[in-house]
Design a protein around this motif. Sequence first.
Motif, mmCIF file in Angstrom:
data_model
loop_
_atom_site.group_PDB
_atom_site.id
_atom_site.type_symbol
_atom_site.label_atom_id
_atom_site.label_comp_id
_atom_site.label_asym_id
_atom_site.label_seq_id
_atom_site.Cartn_x
_atom_site.Cartn_y
_atom_site.Cartn_z
ATOM 1 N N THR A 253 42.212 48.007 59.163
ATOM 2 C CA THR A 253 40.908 47.791 59.477
ATOM 3 C C THR A 253 40.059 48.216 58.297
ATOM 4 O O THR A 253 38.889 49.219 58.292
ATOM 5 N N SER A 254 40.435 47.991 56.939
ATOM 6 C CA SER A 254 39.880 48.723 55.848
ATOM 7 C C SER A 254 39.574 47.495 54.753
ATOM 8 O O SER A 254 40.159 46.409 54.742
ATOM 9 N N SER A 255 38.601 47.872 53.947
ATOM 10 C CA SER A 255 38.418 46.785 52.648
ATOM 11 C C SER A 255 38.404 47.789 51.313
ATOM 12 O O SER A 255 38.078 48.843 51.505
ATOM 13 N N HIS A 256 38.722 46.916 50.400
ATOM 14 C CA HIS A 256 38.678 47.531 48.990
ATOM 15 C C HIS A 256 37.841 46.788 48.033
ATOM 16 O O HIS A 256 38.146 45.460 48.101
ATOM 17 N N LEU A 257 37.086 47.287 47.034
ATOM 18 C CA LEU A 257 36.520 46.188 46.171
ATOM 19 C C LEU A 257 37.178 46.678 44.625
ATOM 20 O O LEU A 257 37.274 47.865 44.507
ATOM 21 N N LEU A 258 37.188 45.661 44.169
ATOM 22 C CA LEU A 258 37.657 45.580 42.389
ATOM 23 C C LEU A 258 36.492 44.903 41.811
ATOM 24 O O LEU A 258 35.959 43.849 42.187
ATOM 25 N N GLN A 259 36.227 45.399 40.643
ATOM 26 C CA GLN A 259 35.205 44.785 39.788
ATOM 27 C C GLN A 259 36.212 44.357 38.518
ATOM 28 O O GLN A 259 36.608 45.364 37.969
ATOM 29 N N ILE A 260 36.225 42.918 38.280
ATOM 30 C CA ILE A 260 37.113 42.383 37.242
ATOM 31 C C ILE A 260 36.225 41.981 36.073
ATOM 32 O O ILE A 260 35.377 41.030 36.528
ATOM 33 N N THR A 261 36.353 42.264 34.945
ATOM 34 C CA THR A 261 35.476 41.864 33.860
ATOM 35 C C THR A 261 36.531 40.985 32.867
ATOM 36 O O THR A 261 37.508 41.705 32.236
ATOM 37 N N VAL A 262 36.310 39.554 32.711
ATOM 38 C CA VAL A 262 37.182 38.862 31.747
ATOM 39 C C VAL A 262 36.207 38.651 30.425
ATOM 40 O O VAL A 262 35.259 38.126 30.461
ATOM 41 N N PRO A 263 36.711 39.434 29.399
ATOM 42 C CA PRO A 263 35.951 39.298 28.075
ATOM 43 C C PRO A 263 35.851 37.937 27.431
ATOM 44 O O PRO A 263 36.726 36.967 27.751
ATOM 45 N N ALA A 264 34.609 37.474 27.121
ATOM 46 C CA ALA A 264 34.539 36.117 26.683
ATOM 47 C C ALA A 264 35.521 35.708 25.576
ATOM 48 O O ALA A 264 35.803 34.646 25.418
ATOM 49 N N ALA A 265 35.910 36.640 24.561
ATOM 50 C CA ALA A 265 36.790 36.128 23.523
ATOM 51 C C ALA A 265 38.231 35.995 24.322
ATOM 52 O O ALA A 265 39.117 35.320 23.454
ATOM 53 N N GLN A 266 38.501 36.265 25.495
ATOM 54 C CA GLN A 266 39.960 36.102 26.004
ATOM 55 C C GLN A 266 39.827 34.816 26.815
ATOM 56 O O GLN A 266 40.768 34.657 27.636
ATOM 57 N N ILE A 267 38.907 34.127 27.108
ATOM 58 C CA ILE A 267 38.780 33.026 27.719
ATOM 59 C C ILE A 267 38.869 31.607 26.900
ATOM 60 O O ILE A 267 38.268 31.423 25.737
#
Length: 750
Positions: free
Chosen positions: A134-148
Amino acid sequence: MKSSARRLSRVAPAIAVSALIAGALFATPGAAFGAAPASSSVDVAAADSASGGVAIAVSSADNGTATAGADLVLTVEISNPGSDALSDGTVEIALGRDALTTSTEFDAWIDGSSAATTTVDTVATATSPAVGPTSSHLLQITVPAAQIDPSLFDDGWGVYPLRAQVTAGGTTVASTASTIVWSDGASTAPAATSVTVIAPITSVASSTGLIQSAALEAFTSDTGVLTRELDAVFGRPVTIAVDPRIIASIRALGSTAPASAVAWLERLDAAPNPIIPLTYGDSDISGERQAGAASVLQPTSLAYALKAANFVNVSQIIEPAGATDAATPTPSPTPAGVPTLEQLLSWDYTSTAVAWPRSGAASTADLPFFAASGLTTTIVDSSQVTAPAATAGGTADLDATALVGDQRVLVADHGVSQALQDSVSATSETRKGEALSQLAGSLAVAAGAAQSDDTAGAAPSQTLAVLDRSAMNLSSIDDALSVIQSRSWSTTGTLDDLLATTPTQTVTLTDATEDEQRVAQIRTLLGSEQSVDAFSSVLSDPQVLTGEHRADLLALLSNSWVSNEGGWSVAAQASVTDDQKVLASVQIVEGSNINLLSNQAPLPVTISNELPYPVTVIVHVTPSNGRLLIDTNDEPITIEAGSRKGAQIPVTAVANGSVTLSFQLLSPSGVLVSTPSPVIVNVSADWETWGTVIIALVIVVVFGIGVLRLILRRRKARTTAASATQDDTDTDTDTHTHTDGTTTDESPPQ
């Protein structure tokens, strides 16, 4: 298709989610990835194999838009509503190479039906920590523009698939599908599509035709459901579809209406929004047609609930123009006349010709049925509609206005509507952000599909979006409207413009049939109503019964019951049972067999009336044979409310024997009301004749004997008297006393 885990996550406790958001932001700040893994194909079908009730949501920093040269910033929420902990694992972010160019492709991607043919490339991975029950977890993921990889967006500006999935113990436990709108700076976005949004204002499910005063007071309080719904859309570029039952319920109370309800009605009247009516009670009009109704059901009378004393000196919002004028008070005010049904339902609607059957319930045969009742334009979901093949091959996209045969329809874009609905009912900021990303993507697809490269700069296309009738938290509708208004490819439109558009596209409507058991139950309810309507002819004013019954039926057919089929079945059966009680409320009281000993006599009959209204019935009696004649075969009788009354049926006996009398109660119009058990009459009419003769003879004999005795007595008396007189005479004649004392017998000689 979206995983069941994702749907289950919406019921995760909001408090727990909010508490964990703050902790997650500190625990995983930024989580930027310095090196994205090499691109690899990921089978979407595998990503759809969610299990264990775990759900994942993903939203981008700019509500689903990304620009070449800019980092892609994503927020991922992992929710575990179950009772078992989720072990640590991996979160993967993947993008698709092929732009979604039609609403059909977009809907298929979001719903998951394209899983077998669509592949995506992984652009980022991150470690997923363990998530407790009954829990949640947040992740913030940044994909650098150079790696797209720029080759991912070879199609230029457009809407591209985005997939997030969480893997634990080597198994994909949750996944979600979303989109991003990619702008490479070189391609031009299509002209903005004009978006018309329609939001319903309805009440909770009930089985009464008018909402009770206490409920209205609660619904229109500061935190009531009707107040929240109206607050959410008031003054915004949203068309309101209101249930007329709400308006009529407030007005029917007159001066006794709760102050909060009157204020709510005044605020609705002041709203600048376009307003259209739903059917009364937001009834299931497709279900009515499929169950055999002759036309769309409407209320027939609400007079049963009106009290004249409540309509003295009421405002125009309660009693609209045309009602009896009671504005001038008098020392002893006379109760004004009650408003008519038309006055109770009257409103300044933008249009009264729009039918809105429940999403996914309409069929082609419904449309002329609606039109015959004045509802000449029907809202249908695009998931039920197929456009004709395009001239260049493939399938053309759908117009917002179209024709099904010769019937006009407004086509609600399924992807836009679903994203809009998800955004206003989201249980967390991440889920709302995911829905807003999908909203931006679906609008971009709609705008792009309506305008090809060679028609750039043409007039804006039109898109219709509708909110669902289910319980909604509309407090965040501003965020969705902001997305519509802030994107270059969309803007808000009006219902007037949509209705003024002449349809040029002919489409095919895929028929939807409602649940067979539901239709059967509606058919039973309609049949029961017909019986009550026929029975009501025993009343001088049948509408006091039929009006209430129709209003209650419409409330029972409300679409708000659909999410509670079990409760609806119970309520529907209770309604049928109540109807049976009404039909049995006027009866001949069962009596015993009758012995008829005379040639002519009235037969007693007792009739009971359990209704709160007086009734008039005709007693019709039919004998089984000719031994008994019914002098008056149809005898009208009026029985007061809640009482019994006896009647006398005159009969004439023709011959002796057994006769079975069949009784019927009929209404004045000839409708059969009741057929009690037959009564057996044993006719012995000769007993009356012979009895009379015998009694007469007895009387004659007794009288004769008495006279004879009197005569004999008088004769005897005279004889006795005569004898006595004769004796006296004889004595005087036969004996002579001489003076000398001697007696001489002077009797004649023998």
